[in-house]
Enzyme design. Structure first.
Site, PDB file in Angstrom:
ATOM      1  N   ARG A 177       0.819  -1.234   0.000  1.00 61.54           N
ATOM      2  CA  ARG A 177       0.000   0.000   0.000  1.00 61.54           C
ATOM      3  C   ARG A 177       0.848   1.277   0.000  1.00 61.54           C
ATOM      4  O   ARG A 177       0.471   2.286   0.591  1.00 61.54           O
ATOM      5  CB  ARG A 177      -0.944   0.049   1.203  1.00 61.54           C
ATOM      6  CG  ARG A 177      -1.930  -1.075   1.276  1.00 61.54           C
ATOM      7  CD  ARG A 177      -2.917  -1.048   0.105  1.00 61.54           C
ATOM      8  NE  ARG A 177      -4.030  -1.942   0.370  1.00 61.54           N
ATOM      9  CZ  ARG A 177      -4.039  -3.263   0.117  1.00 61.54           C
ATOM     10  NH1 ARG A 177      -2.988  -3.837  -0.439  1.00 61.54           N
ATOM     11  NH2 ARG A 177      -5.109  -3.983   0.381  1.00 61.54           N
ATOM     12  N   CYS A 226     -10.694  -0.607   3.467  1.00 62.90           N
ATOM     13  CA  CYS A 226     -10.092  -0.707   4.795  1.00 62.90           C
ATOM     14  C   CYS A 226      -9.604   0.662   5.250  1.00 62.90           C
ATOM     15  O   CYS A 226      -9.005   1.407   4.479  1.00 62.90           O
ATOM     16  CB  CYS A 226      -8.945  -1.706   4.785  1.00 62.90           C
ATOM     17  SG  CYS A 226      -9.529  -3.408   4.763  1.00 62.90           S
ATOM     18  N   GLU A 296      -4.965   3.738   6.128  1.00 62.19           N
ATOM     19  CA  GLU A 296      -4.869   3.251   4.750  1.00 62.19           C
ATOM     20  C   GLU A 296      -5.667   4.228   3.886  1.00 62.19           C
ATOM     21  O   GLU A 296      -5.296   4.538   2.770  1.00 62.19           O
ATOM     22  CB  GLU A 296      -5.443   1.838   4.678  1.00 62.19           C
ATOM     23  CG  GLU A 296      -4.896   1.007   3.529  1.00 62.19           C
ATOM     24  CD  GLU A 296      -5.798   0.995   2.317  1.00 62.19           C
ATOM     25  OE1 GLU A 296      -5.322   0.613   1.246  1.00 62.19           O
ATOM     26  OE2 GLU A 296      -6.966   1.377   2.419  1.00 62.19           O
TER      27      GLU A 296
END
Ligand code: EPU
Length: 302
Positions: A177, A226, A296
């Protein structure tokens, strides 16, 4: 922020920019949260360096929006304009093992388009909402794969150089990520190099991933996916769940009953509600597990 004055309006229109006044970020994000500002839609990549100079000359702040699916935007009148790429036609061109994809293309559509040309590898990304540009910037991944593994070349506007450049995949670092792109670089297009696979086999993989996602994530509800990254070797969702926080809410911002790392907008949640809920959950996880969860979701708070 608004496009003020005839001079700026004329300069933007000379660059082929389409101005949408009073755009609601709640309508432009999957979370359905966010205030109001003007939206500038870019029709030609090549106009971007001049567009940035014009905005800077007029001391106008801006942010670059992808698909709005991993984003929490602040409430009220926002202090920056929004830039977004218009969709070209065609968005995807296949050349052997290569897929040349515009950053504005929908990620899911790209996965299925490539599948129809017997190009696989990206099955895990089916069901991840958003654009290819957004997926690239965050190195989106799921079910053991990440988009960065397939990147051969990226066309981007590099803010530091103030120009459009092409980077080879090997020049970019893709981590969990996270990528080595600068925060204000703009993804414009990508060439993916994908393995050959029969369409039927890819379709089978797509079905399995879709089913896994449907059974574990709150797909029909407004969310930004998320909220927290998984800390090394652990699952943020499992930790939040173990604390019994599913269903915890602040106003209409709520920890999903289905997956504890998804926070949903169950009605008219404000950014303030959502940020309060995020801070609360983060604090509780830190108190019990001693882990500081990292966001995130990207937050553009005013
Ligand atoms: N779990 C719970 N309770 C929950 C949620 C999860 O106990 O409420 C447990 C699950 O049972 C499982 C473990 O936690 O044993 C991991 O859960 P899951 O398989 O759902 O994966 P995740 O780590 O929570 C990650 C990505 C997702 C991606 C899935 C599937 C992150 C932060 N999340 O979730 O990506 O879809 O794996 O590969 O990396 C996103 O990036 O927005 C996202 C949703």
């Amino acid at each position: 922020m608004r496009v003020e004055g005839p001079k700026l309006t004329a300069e933007l229109s000379d660059l082929g920019i389409d101005i949408r006044c009073g755009a609601s970020m709640a309508e432009l994000t999957s979370l359905g949260i966010g205030g109001v500002t003007d939206l500038l839609r870019i029709t030609k990549h090549e106009s971007i360096p001049e567009l940035i100079s014009v905005l800077e000359r007029h001391q106008t702040r801006y942010k670059f929006l992808g698909g709005g699916s991993n984003l929490l935007v602040g409430d009220g009148e926002l202090p920056w304009l929004i830039l977004q790429l218009g969709k070209p036609d065609p968005e995807i061109v296949i050349e052997g093992h290569l897929a040349h994809v515009d950053a504005a293309a929908d990620l899911g559509r790209t996965v299925t388009f490539c599948a129809k040309h017997d190009l696989g590898g990206m099955e895990g990304l089916i069901g991840v909402p958003g654009t290819v540009g957004g997926a690239l910037r965050m190195n989106a991944g799921a079910y053991g794969m990440q988009i960065g593994s397939y990147v051969r070349e990226v066309k981007l506007y590099r803010a530091a150089e103030r120009r459009i450049e092409i980077l080879r995949g090997a020049q970019i670092s893709f981590e969990y990520r996270h990528t080595s792109f600068a925060p204000d670089d703009m993804m414009l297009a990508v060439t993916l190099e994908l393995p050959s696979k029969p369409f039927k086999e890819i379709l089978q993989g797509i079905r399995i991933c879709n089913e896994k996602r449907r059974s574990s994530q709150p797909l029909g509800q407004k969310s930004a996916g998320c909220i927290f990254k998984n800390p090394p070797g652990a699952s943020a969702g499992r930790m939040i769940d173990e604390l019994g926080l599913k269903g915890l809410s602040v106003g209409d911002a709520k920890v999903s009953d289905r997956h504890a790392n998804f926070f949903v907008n169950a009605g008219q949640a404000s950014a303030k509600d959502m940020l309060t809920l995020i801070a609360d959950v983060r604090g509780r996880v830190e108190n019990v597990f001693g882990v500081k969860l990292e966001h995130e979701v990207v937050v553009w708070d005013a």
